[in-house]
Write a protein that holds these residues in place. Structure first.
Motif, mmCIF file in Angstrom:
data_model
loop_
_atom_site.group_PDB
_atom_site.id
_atom_site.type_symbol
_atom_site.label_atom_id
_atom_site.label_comp_id
_atom_site.label_asym_id
_atom_site.label_seq_id
_atom_site.Cartn_x
_atom_site.Cartn_y
_atom_site.Cartn_z
ATOM 1 N N UNK A 186 -0.766 -3.413 0.863
ATOM 2 C CA UNK A 186 -1.591 -3.070 2.016
ATOM 3 C C UNK A 186 -0.918 -3.487 3.322
ATOM 4 N N UNK A 187 0.363 -3.780 3.272
ATOM 5 C CA UNK A 187 1.083 -4.275 4.445
ATOM 6 C C UNK A 187 1.229 -3.197 5.518
ATOM 7 N N UNK A 210 -0.098 5.083 -2.293
ATOM 8 C CA UNK A 210 -0.800 3.801 -2.236
ATOM 9 C C UNK A 210 -2.090 3.865 -3.048
ATOM 10 N N UNK A 211 -2.730 2.732 -3.164
ATOM 11 C CA UNK A 211 -4.026 2.675 -3.850
ATOM 12 C C UNK A 211 -5.141 3.305 -3.019
ATOM 13 N N UNK A 258 -5.573 0.180 6.488
ATOM 14 C CA UNK A 258 -4.130 -0.080 6.525
ATOM 15 C C UNK A 258 -3.548 0.718 7.687
ATOM 16 N N UNK A 259 -2.723 0.072 8.494
ATOM 17 C CA UNK A 259 -2.120 0.737 9.641
ATOM 18 C C UNK A 259 -0.646 1.019 9.362
ATOM 19 N N UNK A 294 5.603 -5.055 12.809
ATOM 20 C CA UNK A 294 6.939 -4.979 12.219
ATOM 21 C C UNK A 294 7.044 -5.735 10.889
ATOM 22 N N UNK A 295 5.957 -5.761 10.137
ATOM 23 C CA UNK A 295 5.969 -6.453 8.845
ATOM 24 C C UNK A 295 6.979 -5.804 7.907
ATOM 25 N N UNK A 296 6.942 -4.476 7.834
ATOM 26 C CA UNK A 296 7.863 -3.748 6.961
ATOM 27 C C UNK A 296 8.400 -2.550 7.737
#
Length: 347
Positions: A60-61, A84-85, A174-175, A201-203
């Motif tokens: 969910x990142x 995704x889920x 989720x964004x 900028x997590x991923x």
């Protein structure tokens, strides 16, 4: 890159490329990639992006998609959602650069009846509409500073209030964000919040420009020819080797979107079964890292408008800050493609 299918036509030898072979390659690639059918290509650069999607999609990142205009950022965002889920929940999108500043907060968070002039009924925002699913925020670098704090809050706390309301809504969203801008540079110039940048900028996923995916061009050409030929009830089976070679050599500054539009025009112009290409531009646009005088002026105008909350006139407006008349600034905004509607909406 050589295309060696030789066909004798009307007494002269011509080299032609059968488009079916690339359609078959696309089907083979689709089967091997398991579920990325809308994404065309099999280059190493593209496959690296798809590997990143496989890695991050089940989580969910937050994802930040970076790439030049026309590289297919929305397509990548949708692929993240469908793998995704949340695939059975809504996929909601918003182009942050296309909404006037005065309406952007309402678009994101919604409003109550009477919250502002013209709010004749209650409206839910994109976050509420995307509850349980994915919200794609395109052109995230164009969100004004005063809204960035509210966006950061909903990203961190998953809660917000509609305009005109004190009731706190909780959501599970989720964004996935996208930008063609240099966000670290905007952070350094204090046009983008550092904390919001790190939260987005997590991923990060960096999309390669089309000029770095040359081996994908023939497959993309065949894909777009098939799409538009079907729509126009035409049967186009091949293209000359010289034409395909020219398409591969051209730098495509507008990336896949430019190629798509060029092929659509070519299909319109084609009467037989061999794709007829119009002339490619002789002078390709400057490389993205080359800043033209027009680009510099446009960025200077945008900076002034952001710093004045998109107020054009008056003693504290952007025109005064830039040392020009209000009418002159409006004229330059039109010339450089800076939306005057965004400024009007903020006043």
């Amino acid at each position: 890159m050589q295309f060696d299918n030789v066909i004798v036509l009307k007494g002269r030898e011509e080299n032609y490329v059968a488009l079916d072979q690339y359609i078959a390659e696309h089907r083979d690639a689709e089967e091997s990639r398991n579920g990325f059918g809308e994404i065309v290509g099999s280059s190493t650069a593209l496959n690296e992006v798809l590997d990143q999607i496989r890695t991050v999609a089940p989580t969910d990142s937050t994802v930040l998609i970076e790439g030049e205009t026309g590289t297919g950022k929305e397509l990548i965002a949708h692929a993240i959602h469908t793998h995704s889920r949340r695939r059975d929940r809504p996929f909601i999108k918003l182009n942050c650069a296309a909404i006037p500043l005065g309406l952007l907060e309402s678009e994101l968070f919604g409003h109550e009846k009477g919250a502002f002039t013209g709010a004749v009924s209650q409206k839910i925002g994109r976050f509420e509409a995307a509850n349980g699913g994915t919200l794609f925020l395109d052109e995230i670098g164009d969100i004004p500073l005063e809204l960035q704090a509210k966006l950061l809050r909903v990203l961190q706390e998953q809660e917000f209030e509609r305009l005109g309301s004190t009731y706190t809504h909780r959501v599970n969203v989720r964004v996935v964000a996208a930008t063609n801008q240099d966000l670290p540079r905007l952070v350094a110039s204090k046009q983008f919040r550092m904390d919001l940048y790190y939260r987005l900028n997590v991923f990060p996923i960096a999309l390669p420009p089309l000029r770095h995916r040359l081996e994908d061009i023939p497959m993309l050409v065949a894909h777009f020819v098939q799409r538009y030929a079907e729509r126009m009830a035409k049967r186009i089976e091949s293209v000359t080797s010289d034409a395909m070679d020219a398409l591969v050599r051209y730098p495509w500054p507008g990336n896949i979107r430019e190629l798509q539009n060029f092929i659509e025009r070519a299909v319109i112009l084609t009467n037989g079964d061999v794709l007829h290409l119009s002339a490619l531009p002789s002078n390709a646009a400057a490389p993205p890292d080359t800043v033209t005088l027009a680009d510099a002026e446009r960025e200077h105008i945008l900076n002034a408008l952001r710093e004045t909350n998109w107020v054009v006139g008056g003693s504290t407006g952007a025109a005064a800050r830039l040392g020009v008349k209000r009418t002159t600034l409006i004229s330059k905004m039109r010339k450089r493609g800076v939306s005057r509607a965004m400024a009007v909406g903020a006043v």
